[in-house]
Design a protein around this motif. Structure first.
Motif, short mmCIF file in Angstrom:
data_model
loop_
_atom_site.label_atom_id
_atom_site.label_comp_id
_atom_site.label_asym_id
_atom_site.label_seq_id
_atom_site.Cartn_x
_atom_site.Cartn_y
_atom_site.Cartn_z
N ARG A 58 -11.61 19.16 62.17
CA ARG A 58 -12.45 18.02 61.81
C ARG A 58 -11.68 16.70 61.99
NH1 ARG A 58 -14.29 14.66 57.61
NH2 ARG A 58 -16.58 14.45 57.62
N GLU A 59 -10.43 16.70 61.55
CA GLU A 59 -9.61 15.50 61.71
C GLU A 59 -9.42 15.15 63.18
OE1 GLU A 59 -8.59 13.40 59.43
OE2 GLU A 59 -9.62 14.61 57.91
N LEU A 112 -12.66 13.65 64.44
CA LEU A 112 -12.82 12.30 63.92
C LEU A 112 -12.03 11.30 64.75
CD1 LEU A 112 -12.73 12.84 60.04
CD2 LEU A 112 -14.64 11.95 61.38
N GLN A 113 -10.82 11.69 65.12
CA GLN A 113 -9.98 10.82 65.94
C GLN A 113 -10.60 10.62 67.33
OE1 GLN A 113 -5.95 12.26 66.06
NE2 GLN A 113 -5.76 12.34 63.82
N TYR A 168 -21.71 5.07 67.07
CA TYR A 168 -21.54 5.55 65.70
C TYR A 168 -22.67 5.00 64.83
CZ TYR A 168 -19.76 5.73 60.91
OH TYR A 168 -19.63 5.94 59.58
N VAL A 175 -20.87 12.56 59.47
CA VAL A 175 -20.55 11.57 60.50
C VAL A 175 -21.54 11.76 61.65
CG1 VAL A 175 -18.82 10.72 62.11
CG2 VAL A 175 -18.12 11.57 59.86
#
Length: 317
Positions: free
Chosen positions: A16-17, A20-21, A34, A42
């Protein structure tokens, strides 16, 4: 053939991280859009695809055909499908082959000789399905797992830049599978990797064709109940019933060819018949025509899929 799809992939916190990046970088570069959310969800979009990133899963949904062509009038081939899935994985820097397909739509558009309503009037729900929507140019049959959608694509085709359509009609035959995908399609599982696999893909196309063959059709139109709530519709229905009682459209057209019928009158009669909702006697061989054209689309897709898979430069992995 493949159009809309929804896939879900379970992810770890580390994955997930990473996502996200990636999404942050792509949003900054303008590739992604976004959408702010009050929840932990998200929400991003890539062209026409929607990406939802929750705590423990990633969901991607949208039309792959529109992603490639910017419309779904044209047909997405196996080769194009593989390229799209690979490019999406590259874009996210994240493997998707073990994601689970929650929804998949398979469709084709065929040019037909008559008005779309002429074909729809002959098609009835397959066994285990119910008629859930019927207008003059649209018909849906549905059960617990899938929905048959057969409708007029002419209006959209006319708005599609560069698409040259014949003088006939454009009919869309579409199957939407939203539950029990693996069971419905005869796959061992519902992983996205099935679309990479040639054998599973061909099974999908054959299933699409055989599903059409299960649609029953009738040689005669069912009599519709008279509508006493609207004078114009009631009048049209009574005229249409009278036309059918006297032998149908073909008999009347033959009669008005008589030299005793003035040309202006002949034109007016033809116009009146064509505008009636149930005035036409429909040729049941139209279904044969539709079936032949859908079959040809499916056979061609299977042929091209096999051809590309045999190309030494093509890699579906």
């Amino acid at each position: 053939m493949i159009d809309t799809i929804q896939i879900v992939k379970n992810i770890t916190q580390e994955e997930r991280e990473h996502l996200l990046q990636v999404l942050a970088l792509k949003t900054k570069s303008g590739s992604f859009i976004y959408y702010p959310s009050d929840s932990k969800l998200v929400v991003n979009s890539y062209k026409n695809l929607k990406l939802l990133l929750a705590d423990n899963k990633l969901t991607i949904s949208g039309s792959l055909t529109k992603l490639h062509y910017a419309n779904n009038i044209q047909q997405l081939t196996y080769h194009q499908l593989i390229d799209l899935l690979k490019s999406l994985e590259t874009l996210l820097s994240f493997p998707l082959d073990d994601a689970i397909i929650k929804r998949i739509d398979i469709a084709c558009n065929v040019e037909a000789d008559e008005q779309v309503s002429s074909y729809l009037a002959l098609l009835f729900p397959p066994k285990g399905h119910k008629l859930t929507h019927y207008e003059s140019e649209t018909k849906y049959f549905q059960n617990g797992n899938k929905t048959y959608c057969i409708y007029d694509k002419n209006k959209e085709a006319k708005k599609t830049p560069g698409y040259l359509m014949s003088t006939g009609s454009l009919i869309r035959y579409e199957l939407r599978v939203k539950k029990n995908v693996a069971k419905e399609l005869g796959w061992q599982d519902a992983k996205l990797s099935n679309l990479y696999d040639l054998e599973s893909y061909i099974k999908l196309i054959n299933w699409f064709w055989m599903a059409f063959c299960k649609i029953p059709f009738k040689k005669e139109l069912q009599d519709s109940p008279l509508d006493f709530t609207n004078i114009k519709r009631l009048k049209n229905q009574l005229i249409a019933d009278g036309i059918k009682y006297n032998g149908g459209e073909e008999v009347l057209y033959s009669a008005i060819k008589s030299p005793h019928v003035k040309r202006t009158v002949r034109f007016a009669i033809r116009k009146m018949i064509s505008e009636l909702p149930n005035g036409r006697i429909i040729n049941w061989h139209l279904i044969d025509e539709l079936g032949v054209k859908i079959s040809a689309k499916c056979q061609h897709e299977v042929y091209t899929a096999i051809h590309y898979s045999n190309d030494p430069t093509f890699d579906a992995k």
